[in-house]
Write a protein that holds these residues in place. Structure first.
Motif, PDB file in Angstrom:
ATOM      1  N   CYS A  32       0.827  -1.210   0.000  1.00  0.00           N
ATOM      2  CA  CYS A  32       0.000   0.000   0.000  1.00  0.00           C
ATOM      3  C   CYS A  32       0.863   1.262   0.000  1.00  0.00           C
ATOM      4  CB  CYS A  32      -0.931   0.007   1.215  1.00  0.00           C
ATOM      5  SG  CYS A  32      -2.315  -1.135   1.085  1.00  0.00           S
ATOM      6  N   ALA A  33       1.935   1.262   0.770  1.00  0.00           N
ATOM      7  CA  ALA A  33       2.821   2.423   0.805  1.00  0.00           C
ATOM      8  C   ALA A  33       3.486   2.645  -0.551  1.00  0.00           C
ATOM      9  CB  ALA A  33       3.880   2.243   1.891  1.00  0.00           C
ATOM     10  N   ASP A  34       3.952   1.585  -1.185  1.00  0.00           N
ATOM     11  CA  ASP A  34       4.560   1.708  -2.511  1.00  0.00           C
ATOM     12  C   ASP A  34       3.550   2.188  -3.539  1.00  0.00           C
ATOM     13  OD1 ASP A  34       7.013   0.926  -1.583  1.00  0.00           O
ATOM     14  OD2 ASP A  34       6.795  -1.161  -2.224  1.00  0.00           O
ATOM     15  N   ALA A  35       2.330   1.667  -3.471  1.00  0.00           N
ATOM     16  CA  ALA A  35       1.288   2.068  -4.416  1.00  0.00           C
ATOM     17  C   ALA A  35       0.920   3.536  -4.238  1.00  0.00           C
ATOM     18  CB  ALA A  35       0.060   1.179  -4.245  1.00  0.00           C
ATOM     19  N   VAL A  51      -5.474   7.072 -14.703  1.00  0.00           N
ATOM     20  CA  VAL A  51      -4.153   6.437 -14.831  1.00  0.00           C
ATOM     21  C   VAL A  51      -3.513   6.287 -13.453  1.00  0.00           C
ATOM     22  CG1 VAL A  51      -1.834   6.719 -15.795  1.00  0.00           C
ATOM     23  CG2 VAL A  51      -3.837   7.278 -17.183  1.00  0.00           C
ATOM     24  N   VAL A  52      -3.638   7.306 -12.618  1.00  0.00           N
ATOM     25  CA  VAL A  52      -3.082   7.253 -11.259  1.00  0.00           C
ATOM     26  C   VAL A  52      -3.726   6.113 -10.477  1.00  0.00           C
ATOM     27  CG1 VAL A  52      -2.919   8.492  -9.066  1.00  0.00           C
ATOM     28  CG2 VAL A  52      -2.495   9.688 -11.208  1.00  0.00           C
ATOM     29  N   THR A  53      -5.043   5.996 -10.579  1.00  0.00           N
ATOM     30  CA  THR A  53      -5.758   4.927  -9.895  1.00  0.00           C
ATOM     31  C   THR A  53      -5.326   3.559 -10.407  1.00  0.00           C
ATOM     32  OG1 THR A  53      -7.632   6.386  -9.545  1.00  0.00           O
ATOM     33  CG2 THR A  53      -8.044   4.037  -9.331  1.00  0.00           C
ATOM     34  N   ALA A  54      -5.143   3.425 -11.713  1.00  0.00           N
ATOM     35  CA  ALA A  54      -4.720   2.139 -12.286  1.00  0.00           C
ATOM     36  C   ALA A  54      -3.321   1.759 -11.814  1.00  0.00           C
ATOM     37  CB  ALA A  54      -4.765   2.208 -13.811  1.00  0.00           C
ATOM     38  N   LEU A  59      -0.237  -1.884  -8.213  1.00  0.00           N
ATOM     39  CA  LEU A  59       0.829  -2.118  -7.242  1.00  0.00           C
ATOM     40  C   LEU A  59       0.309  -2.610  -5.890  1.00  0.00           C
ATOM     41  CD1 LEU A  59       3.136   0.937  -7.951  1.00  0.00           C
ATOM     42  CD2 LEU A  59       3.566  -1.451  -8.503  1.00  0.00           C
ATOM     43  N   ALA A  60      -0.880  -2.178  -5.509  1.00  0.00           N
ATOM     44  CA  ALA A  60      -1.413  -2.569  -4.200  1.00  0.00           C
ATOM     45  C   ALA A  60      -1.947  -3.989  -4.191  1.00  0.00           C
ATOM     46  CB  ALA A  60      -2.516  -1.609  -3.780  1.00  0.00           C
ATOM     47  N   GLY A  61      -2.373  -4.486  -5.336  1.00  0.00           N
ATOM     48  CA  GLY A  61      -2.877  -5.847  -5.392  1.00  0.00           C
ATOM     49  C   GLY A  61      -4.393  -5.893  -5.383  1.00  0.00           C
ATOM     50  N   PRO A  62      -4.931  -7.107  -5.444  1.00  0.00           N
ATOM     51  CA  PRO A  62      -6.389  -7.260  -5.540  1.00  0.00           C
ATOM     52  C   PRO A  62      -7.102  -6.785  -4.276  1.00  0.00           C
ATOM     53  CG  PRO A  62      -5.333  -9.381  -5.202  1.00  0.00           C
ATOM     54  CD  PRO A  62      -4.238  -8.381  -5.415  1.00  0.00           C
ATOM     55  N   VAL A  77      -2.593  10.713  -2.497  1.00  0.00           N
ATOM     56  CA  VAL A  77      -3.128   9.420  -2.915  1.00  0.00           C
ATOM     57  C   VAL A  77      -3.183   8.527  -1.683  1.00  0.00           C
ATOM     58  CG1 VAL A  77      -2.787   7.404  -4.381  1.00  0.00           C
ATOM     59  CG2 VAL A  77      -2.207   9.671  -5.237  1.00  0.00           C
ATOM     60  N   THR A  78      -4.374   7.984  -1.415  1.00  0.00           N
ATOM     61  CA  THR A  78      -4.573   7.093  -0.282  1.00  0.00           C
ATOM     62  C   THR A  78      -4.972   5.720  -0.811  1.00  0.00           C
ATOM     63  OG1 THR A  78      -5.315   8.955   1.059  1.00  0.00           O
ATOM     64  CG2 THR A  78      -5.840   6.746   1.864  1.00  0.00           C
ATOM     65  N   VAL A  79      -4.283   4.701  -0.344  1.00  0.00           N
ATOM     66  CA  VAL A  79      -4.545   3.328  -0.769  1.00  0.00           C
ATOM     67  C   VAL A  79      -4.928   2.528   0.465  1.00  0.00           C
ATOM     68  CG1 VAL A  79      -3.589   1.272  -1.866  1.00  0.00           C
ATOM     69  CG2 VAL A  79      -2.887   3.534  -2.646  1.00  0.00           C
ATOM     70  N   ARG A  80      -6.019   1.774   0.351  1.00  0.00           N
ATOM     71  CA  ARG A  80      -6.514   0.948   1.459  1.00  0.00           C
ATOM     72  C   ARG A  80      -6.792  -0.457   0.927  1.00  0.00           C
ATOM     73  NH1 ARG A  80     -11.154   3.199   5.092  1.00  0.00           N
ATOM     74  NH2 ARG A  80      -9.393   3.651   6.414  1.00  0.00           N
ATOM     75  N   ARG A  81      -6.413  -1.440   1.717  1.00  0.00           N
ATOM     76  CA  ARG A  81      -6.603  -2.835   1.320  1.00  0.00           C
ATOM     77  C   ARG A  81      -6.977  -3.668   2.536  1.00  0.00           C
ATOM     78  NH1 ARG A  81      -1.944  -6.886  -0.763  1.00  0.00           N
ATOM     79  NH2 ARG A  81      -3.303  -8.519  -1.485  1.00  0.00           N
TER      80      ARG A  81
END
Length: 105
Positions: A32-35, A51-54, A59-62, A77-81
């Motif tokens: 998540c941090a890398d993504a 494109v940013v979202t893709a 990188l974050a995975g499924p 950009v915030t990524v949550r998994r």
């Protein structure tokens, strides 16, 4: 010796499950941090939100969700998994990371 092994084996298996769960959580947090970092970099360079979202999603995975916030000068950009808790049933575990970058002129 057999009795001691029969008593200790469930504890060893339990510790192994906990270690594997922690390793999975740490790996998901790093992804998540890398993504988020890669998404913020792409957004700062002027890439469209799709494109940013893709990029961040790949990188974050499924199962990851990506949010992009622009305020004119900065982009975040915030990524949550969500993580599977496995047989422990400890509830919903979530890895989350965000990165902020200054938009290039």
């Amino acid at each position: 010796m057999t009795a001691e092994l029969a008593l200790a084996l469930p504890a060893v298996v339990g510790v192994l499950v906990v270690v594997l769960l922690l390793a999975t959580a740490a790996t998901s947090q790093l992804r998540c941090a890398d993504a988020a970092r890669a998404g913020a970099r792409a957004a700062a360079l002027g890439e469209p939100t799709g494109v940013v979202t893709a990029i961040a999603d790949r990188l974050a995975g499924p199962g990851a969700s990506v949010r992009v916030d622009h305020d004119g000068v900065w982009v975040t950009v915030t990524v949550r998994r969500s993580l599977a808790s496995g047989p422990l049933g400890v509830g919903d575990l979530t890895a989350q990371a965000s990165a902020t970058a200054r938009v290039e002129p």
